[in-house]
Design an enzyme around this catalytic site. Sequence first.
Site, PDB file in Angstrom:
ATOM      1  N   ASN A  27      40.776 -33.286 -23.499  1.00  0.00           N
ATOM      2  CA  ASN A  27      41.737 -32.276 -23.589  1.00  0.00           C
ATOM      3  C   ASN A  27      41.864 -31.762 -22.054  1.00  0.00           C
ATOM      4  O   ASN A  27      41.199 -30.830 -21.873  1.00  0.00           O
ATOM      5  CB  ASN A  27      41.562 -30.874 -24.708  1.00  0.00           C
ATOM      6  N   CYS A  57      44.852 -27.141 -20.653  1.00  0.00           N
ATOM      7  CA  CYS A  57      45.772 -26.316 -21.527  1.00  0.00           C
ATOM      8  C   CYS A  57      46.449 -25.465 -21.026  1.00  0.00           C
ATOM      9  O   CYS A  57      46.223 -24.135 -20.131  1.00  0.00           O
ATOM     10  CB  CYS A  57      44.434 -25.605 -22.376  1.00  0.00           C
ATOM     11  N   LYS A  78      43.522 -36.806 -22.711  1.00  0.00           N
ATOM     12  CA  LYS A  78      44.818 -36.002 -22.799  1.00  0.00           C
ATOM     13  C   LYS A  78      45.425 -35.809 -21.569  1.00  0.00           C
ATOM     14  O   LYS A  78      44.755 -34.562 -21.063  1.00  0.00           O
ATOM     15  CB  LYS A  78      45.176 -34.732 -23.666  1.00  0.00           C
ATOM     16  N   ASN A 112      51.102 -33.243 -23.106  1.00  0.00           N
ATOM     17  CA  ASN A 112      50.527 -32.314 -23.637  1.00  0.00           C
ATOM     18  C   ASN A 112      51.715 -31.368 -23.576  1.00  0.00           C
ATOM     19  O   ASN A 112      53.005 -31.827 -23.011  1.00  0.00           O
ATOM     20  CB  ASN A 112      49.031 -31.339 -22.658  1.00  0.00           C
ATOM     21  N   GLY A 147      58.364 -30.018 -28.743  1.00  0.00           N
ATOM     22  CA  GLY A 147      58.835 -30.286 -29.701  1.00  0.00           C
ATOM     23  C   GLY A 147      59.860 -31.226 -28.757  1.00  0.00           C
ATOM     24  O   GLY A 147      60.374 -31.643 -28.056  1.00  0.00           O
ATOM     25  N   GLY A 181      57.772 -34.536 -28.148  1.00  0.00           N
ATOM     26  CA  GLY A 181      59.377 -34.710 -29.202  1.00  0.00           C
ATOM     27  C   GLY A 181      59.487 -36.016 -30.347  1.00  0.00           C
ATOM     28  O   GLY A 181      60.408 -35.820 -30.229  1.00  0.00           O
TER      29      GLY A 181
HETATM   30  C1  LIG Z   1      50.714 -25.314 -31.662  1.00  0.00           C
HETATM   31  C2  LIG Z   1      50.082 -26.177 -31.069  1.00  0.00           C
HETATM   32  C3  LIG Z   1      48.982 -26.142 -30.700  1.00  0.00           C
HETATM   33  C4  LIG Z   1      47.669 -27.348 -29.770  1.00  0.00           C
HETATM   34  N1  LIG Z   1      46.857 -27.387 -30.109  1.00  0.00           N
HETATM   35  C5  LIG Z   1      46.492 -28.355 -28.871  1.00  0.00           C
HETATM   36  C6  LIG Z   1      45.123 -28.547 -29.083  1.00  0.00           C
HETATM   37  O1  LIG Z   1      44.354 -27.906 -29.724  1.00  0.00           O
HETATM   38  N2  LIG Z   1      45.034 -29.568 -28.347  1.00  0.00           N
HETATM   39  C7  LIG Z   1      45.863 -30.426 -27.149  1.00  0.00           C
HETATM   40  O2  LIG Z   1      45.322 -31.559 -26.811  1.00  0.00           O
HETATM   41  N3  LIG Z   1      46.999 -30.216 -27.932  1.00  0.00           N
HETATM   42  C8  LIG Z   1      47.254 -29.428 -28.455  1.00  0.00           C
HETATM   43  N4  LIG Z   1      48.797 -29.105 -28.686  1.00  0.00           N
HETATM   44  C9  LIG Z   1      49.811 -30.101 -27.885  1.00  0.00           C
HETATM   45  C10 LIG Z   1      50.541 -30.966 -28.647  1.00  0.00           C
HETATM   46  O3  LIG Z   1      49.068 -32.003 -29.252  1.00  0.00           O
HETATM   47  C11 LIG Z   1      51.707 -32.151 -28.362  1.00  0.00           C
HETATM   48  O4  LIG Z   1      50.652 -33.161 -26.710  1.00  0.00           O
HETATM   49  C12 LIG Z   1      52.230 -31.609 -27.746  1.00  0.00           C
HETATM   50  O5  LIG Z   1      52.775 -30.437 -28.987  1.00  0.00           O
HETATM   51  C13 LIG Z   1      53.897 -32.370 -27.530  1.00  0.00           C
HETATM   52  O6  LIG Z   1      54.460 -32.918 -28.807  1.00  0.00           O
HETATM   53  P1  LIG Z   1      55.073 -32.529 -30.054  1.00  0.00           P
HETATM   54  O7  LIG Z   1      56.383 -32.340 -29.159  1.00  0.00           O
HETATM   55  O8  LIG Z   1      55.228 -33.706 -30.858  1.00  0.00           O
HETATM   56  O9  LIG Z   1      54.538 -31.149 -30.672  1.00  0.00           O
HETATM   57  C14 LIG Z   1      49.467 -28.096 -28.986  1.00  0.00           C
HETATM   58  C15 LIG Z   1      50.802 -28.579 -29.241  1.00  0.00           C
HETATM   59  C16 LIG Z   1      51.614 -27.353 -30.616  1.00  0.00           C
HETATM   60  C17 LIG Z   1      52.833 -27.463 -30.767  1.00  0.00           C
END
Ligand SMILES: Cc1cc2nc3c(=O)[nH]c(=O)nc-3n(C[C@H](O)[C@H](O)[C@H](O)COP(=O)(O)O)c2cc1C
Length: 311
Positions: A131, A134, A169, A196, A221, A249
């Site tokens: 990752n 952040c 990532k 991310n 999302g 998303g």
């Molecule tokens: C509550 C939350 C915690 C997350 N924690 C991490 C994490 O620890 N490491 C990471 O690489 N991505 C983390 N993400 C990012 C997700 O893995 C993903 O890349 C991002 O939310 C986009 O995808 P989505 O729109 O389907 O959620 C987190 C996302 C959310 C919403």
Amino acid sequence: MARPAIDLSVRVGPLVLPNPVVAASGTFGHGDEVAALCDPAGLGAVTTKSQAPFPWAGNPAPRLHPSAAGMVNAVGLQGPGVDVWLAEDLPPLVARGARVIASVWGFTTDDYVGAAAAVAAAPGVVAVEVNLSCPNLAHGDLVAHDPGATASTVRAVVDATGSVPVLAKLSPNATDVVAVAEAAVGAGAVGLTCVNTVRAFLVDAETRTPALGAGNGGLSGPAVKPIALRVVHDVTRALPGVPVIGTGGVSTGVDAVEMLLAGAVAVGVGTATFRDPRATLRVRDELAAWCGRHGIDRVADLSGALREEPR
Ligand SMILES: Cc1cc2nc3c(=O)[nH]c(=O)nc-3n(C[C@H](O)[C@H](O)[C@H](O)COP(=O)(O)O)c2cc1C
């Protein structure tokens, strides 16, 4: 004669997954909390919450806030540290049949290496995900913006993980995400996860304060799907043959199809799980049904099959 079953299997570099749907890091629990509701063996893989070699408290509350077509989180990478995670969280998830992509983070290269070496040695871990960003830590996103820092971090992790494949990532917040992608692959990442969360900020008008305890957070999302599609498309066109897990998303089977057509070989599902703990399995089933309706026998044939000319 009955139509043969659709072949949902995909390759992510050396990994062969039974289907392309991967639970995104940080959205499927630390161990088997979500897996108790959603059979992880039925997924392509589960990417686990990013772990550092030390315990980390994360950000002050509130950490999650809804937003139009998504949410903003500022969890801040809370975790027990990799040793506790390996002892307590990973085994029940692996016992449920999950293929685990273990995500790691740190402040320094040594942090990344320490966490990566530990998780790579664990039974059930099929890959390590670095990752690089952040967005909701105060000093976050630094590595993910910088091809040089990306290359040195990824190379150190690759050297530490032996034969276990390493994914990087990427952050959509990088100005030149293709340059970062090239750096990661050049340093030995066998594949990329794109993307991310998108840097964001929310205001509470009543209290006239930031809505999240940390101030900044990361948007995820449906609101970020066009951004994720843009990154997947740009990266896969620039780096043909490099496997990408398209993430951002995806909450329906059609979203997954779009991500595959844009160039991804697999699809991450994150925020959708907060609304529906079984969203990952639903996306898999909707994707299979879409393939059935469109005469697609192998889901892998969708990857990069975009007709580039607009209609
Ligand atoms: C509550 C939350 C915690 C997350 N924690 C991490 C994490 O620890 N490491 C990471 O690489 N991505 C983390 N993400 C990012 C997700 O893995 C993903 O890349 C991002 O939310 C986009 O995808 P989505 O729109 O389907 O959620 C987190 C996302 C959310 C919403």
